[in-house]
Enzyme design. Structure first.
Site, PDB file in Angstrom:
ATOM      1  N   LYS A 165       0.823  -1.196   0.000  1.00 33.17           N
ATOM      2  CA  LYS A 165       0.000   0.000   0.000  1.00 33.17           C
ATOM      3  C   LYS A 165       0.863   1.253   0.000  1.00 33.17           C
ATOM      4  O   LYS A 165       1.943   1.279   0.595  1.00 33.17           O
ATOM      5  CB  LYS A 165      -0.913   0.010   1.231  1.00 33.17           C
ATOM      6  CG  LYS A 165      -1.964  -1.084   1.211  1.00 33.17           C
ATOM      7  CD  LYS A 165      -2.925  -0.923   0.053  1.00 33.17           C
ATOM      8  CE  LYS A 165      -3.964  -2.020   0.008  1.00 33.17           C
ATOM      9  NZ  LYS A 165      -4.795  -1.935  -1.208  1.00 33.17           N
ATOM     10  N   ASP A 194      -0.300   0.267  -4.434  1.00 32.81           N
ATOM     11  CA  ASP A 194      -1.738   0.526  -4.539  1.00 32.81           C
ATOM     12  C   ASP A 194      -2.109   1.694  -3.631  1.00 32.81           C
ATOM     13  O   ASP A 194      -1.945   1.615  -2.421  1.00 32.81           O
ATOM     14  CB  ASP A 194      -2.495  -0.741  -4.104  1.00 32.81           C
ATOM     15  CG  ASP A 194      -3.996  -0.614  -4.275  1.00 32.81           C
ATOM     16  OD1 ASP A 194      -4.460   0.439  -4.745  1.00 32.81           O
ATOM     17  OD2 ASP A 194      -4.701  -1.585  -3.931  1.00 32.81           O
ATOM     18  N   GLU A 220      -1.353   1.189  -8.767  1.00 28.19           N
ATOM     19  CA  GLU A 220      -2.789   0.871  -8.799  1.00 28.19           C
ATOM     20  C   GLU A 220      -3.614   1.989  -8.159  1.00 28.19           C
ATOM     21  O   GLU A 220      -3.240   2.523  -7.110  1.00 28.19           O
ATOM     22  CB  GLU A 220      -2.982  -0.449  -8.039  1.00 28.19           C
ATOM     23  CG  GLU A 220      -4.409  -0.937  -7.924  1.00 28.19           C
ATOM     24  CD  GLU A 220      -4.437  -2.361  -7.373  1.00 28.19           C
ATOM     25  OE1 GLU A 220      -3.519  -3.151  -7.681  1.00 28.19           O
ATOM     26  OE2 GLU A 220      -5.370  -2.687  -6.617  1.00 28.19           O
ATOM     27  N   GLU A 246     -11.158  -1.700 -10.044  1.00 23.58           N
ATOM     28  CA  GLU A 246     -11.772  -2.644  -9.101  1.00 23.58           C
ATOM     29  C   GLU A 246     -13.142  -2.165  -8.621  1.00 23.58           C
ATOM     30  O   GLU A 246     -13.950  -2.987  -8.198  1.00 23.58           O
ATOM     31  CB  GLU A 246     -10.843  -2.899  -7.910  1.00 23.58           C
ATOM     32  CG  GLU A 246     -10.636  -1.691  -7.013  1.00 23.58           C
ATOM     33  CD  GLU A 246      -9.706  -1.997  -5.844  1.00 23.58           C
ATOM     34  OE1 GLU A 246      -8.505  -2.174  -6.081  1.00 23.58           O
ATOM     35  OE2 GLU A 246     -10.186  -2.046  -4.700  1.00 23.58           O
ATOM     36  N   ASP A 269     -13.625  -6.848 -10.643  1.00 22.89           N
ATOM     37  CA  ASP A 269     -13.860  -7.679  -9.460  1.00 22.89           C
ATOM     38  C   ASP A 269     -15.150  -8.457  -9.712  1.00 22.89           C
ATOM     39  O   ASP A 269     -16.216  -7.857  -9.874  1.00 22.89           O
ATOM     40  CB  ASP A 269     -13.997  -6.768  -8.234  1.00 22.89           C
ATOM     41  CG  ASP A 269     -14.214  -7.538  -6.953  1.00 22.89           C
ATOM     42  OD1 ASP A 269     -15.081  -8.446  -6.946  1.00 22.89           O
ATOM     43  OD2 ASP A 269     -13.556  -7.245  -5.950  1.00 22.89           O
ATOM     44  N   HIS A 296      -9.214  -8.280  -9.612  1.00 26.61           N
ATOM     45  CA  HIS A 296      -9.214  -7.881  -8.196  1.00 26.61           C
ATOM     46  C   HIS A 296      -9.970  -8.925  -7.382  1.00 26.61           C
ATOM     47  O   HIS A 296     -11.060  -9.350  -7.780  1.00 26.61           O
ATOM     48  CB  HIS A 296      -9.913  -6.529  -8.057  1.00 26.61           C
ATOM     49  CG  HIS A 296     -10.047  -6.043  -6.651  1.00 26.61           C
ATOM     50  ND1 HIS A 296     -11.189  -6.215  -5.898  1.00 26.61           N
ATOM     51  CD2 HIS A 296      -9.168  -5.401  -5.849  1.00 26.61           C
ATOM     52  CE1 HIS A 296     -11.007  -5.676  -4.699  1.00 26.61           C
ATOM     53  NE2 HIS A 296      -9.787  -5.179  -4.638  1.00 26.61           N
ATOM     54  N   GLU A 333      -5.158 -11.416  -8.098  1.00 25.03           N
ATOM     55  CA  GLU A 333      -4.810 -10.978  -6.748  1.00 25.03           C
ATOM     56  C   GLU A 333      -5.085 -12.116  -5.761  1.00 25.03           C
ATOM     57  O   GLU A 333      -6.119 -12.771  -5.832  1.00 25.03           O
ATOM     58  CB  GLU A 333      -5.655  -9.749  -6.384  1.00 25.03           C
ATOM     59  CG  GLU A 333      -5.405  -9.227  -4.995  1.00 25.03           C
ATOM     60  CD  GLU A 333      -5.959  -7.828  -4.805  1.00 25.03           C
ATOM     61  OE1 GLU A 333      -6.982  -7.500  -5.446  1.00 25.03           O
ATOM     62  OE2 GLU A 333      -5.347  -7.075  -4.034  1.00 25.03           O
TER      63      GLU A 333
HETATM   64 CA    CA Z   1      -6.636  -2.343  -4.921  1.00 25.06          CA
END
Ligand code: CA
Length: 386
Positions: A165, A194, A220, A246, A269, A296, A333
């Protein structure tokens, strides 16, 4: 075969140690499940109807679905879509509710036919799907030891890539964190970052320029997920791939991002984009535009299984003699953060071996949901019958 009952469940599981991202702290894992029951005893599970989305399943969809043939996935998908279309609620939680039902209908259709979902989709391009580890969130007192140990563990487990992150700390602190991670995992493992929409375009570019020294595969959700011009600005300025999508619902929300090439990697997703039916449509569209699809995934084995089945049929982008994970092959993912729901809901949780997860081959989704675990983790449930 007819749909005789529909049940919705909200599952929650508190965590011992919360973890953070750019938009908050997670101290409880939760998800919404739908169980569709037929008059012939075949039962299908879907996922995506957390919170108010469960109400949409019950109030808007159940009257359309009860008594219908569950194997008519495309027809029922269209009915549900039309129910939400004119009010604009195919976006957001409406799309999630539709996704949950659609996944359950595919699960039923597969079981009824004695075929896996990917077989129903036409077979498989690949029997195992490359994955990357999602983890390396913010935790209290993590840096550097605990964070770097987590990263090294993923390398030891055989992951070919991982994602951390950014966006939760002052810029320089995030740069230090990513630099230390690259140093810890070495040059041969893919590393992505991300931001979960935390930056404006100028800040995202500033950070991305600093991170370019650490061989970042993709950046991301650098900016607001629906700000296509900000995506284009970031993408034009930075050397790494830009990923997003996502939170987008349906092919209509992906259309302009794909046609304008606003991201290099699309991340639909399955539990929100519109289920298996719509995820495949989006993936085929993305492929035609030369946009890589790396799905995702963030919840239970139900959506992991659904994603694997769709990922099994997504063509490489583009074809190659030996398409590589991350480069041409759709790469899924694989969330490694604490989640009792993910680990306990099915008798056997999904495992990666050498950076891949095998596509289930049993009928339907090919998983066995443990009703006792559902009952134990459920904090809300509803049942709808004719
Ligand atoms: Ca993400």
């Amino acid at each position: 075969m007819r749909i005789s009952a529909i049940e919705t469940y909200i599952l929650q599981s508190p965590l011992e140690r919360p973890f953070g991202w750019s938009q908050g702290w997670i101290d409880t894992r939760s998800t919404g499940l739908v169980k569709i029951i037929t008059d012939e005893g075949v039962v299908g599970w879907g996922e995506g109807c957390d919170g108010a989305a469960a109400t949409i399943v019950g109030r808007a969809f159940a009257p359309l679905l009860l008594g219908q043939d569950p194997t008519n996935r495309v027809g029922l998908w269209h009915k549900m879509f039309c129910q939400l279309y004119n009010s604009g609620t195919t976006s957001g939680i409406g799309g999630s509710a539709l996704s949950a039902v659609d996944i359950a209908l595919w699960d039923i259709a597969g079981q009824a036919a004695g075929l896996s979902v990917s077989d129903l989709l036409g077979g498989r391009i690949r029997d195992r799907v490359p994955v990357y580890a999602t983890g390396l969130y913010y935790t209290d007192g993590e840096f550097p030891d605990r964070l770097l140990q987590e990263a090294r563990t993923y390398v030891e487990m055989g992951f070919l890539g991982m994602k951390t992150k950014v966006g939760g700390l002052p810029l320089q602190k995030d740069v230090e964190r990513v630099a230390a991670l690259r140093d810890a995992i070495g040059p041969d493992v893919y590393l992505s970052v991300d931001a979960n929409q935390a930056y404006n375009a100028a800040t995202a570019i500033h950070l991305g320029e600093r991170l370019a020294d650490y061989d970042i595969l993709w950046f991301e959700e650098p900016v607001n997920a629906r700000d296509i011009d900000a995506y284009l600005q970031v993408k034009a300025a930075l050397p790494m791939a830009i990923a997003g999508g996502e939170v987008l619902r349906m092919r209509y929300e992906f259309k302009d991002f794909l046609a304008r090439r606003a991201f290099d990697i699309a991340q639909p997703d399955v539990a929100h984009v519109g289920g298996i039916t719509e995820m495949r449509r989006v993936a085929e569209m993305a492929n035609a535009f030369g946009v890589q699809v790396n799905p995702h995934v963030w919840a239970s084995p139900i959506m992991i299984a659904a994603t694997l089945h769709v990922a099994a049929v997504i063509p490489p982008c583009p074809p190659a003699r030996d398409p590589q994970p991350f480069l041409q092959e759709p790469t899924m993912e694989f969330d490694r953060t604490p989640s009792p729901i993910r680990e306990e809901l099915c008798r056997r949780p999904f495992e990666q071996i050498g950076g891949y997860v095998t596509v289930p081959t049993g009928p339907g989704l090919g998983i066995e949901v443990d009703q006792r675990v559902v009952d134990r983790l459920a904090v809300a449930r509803e049942r709808y019958t004719e």
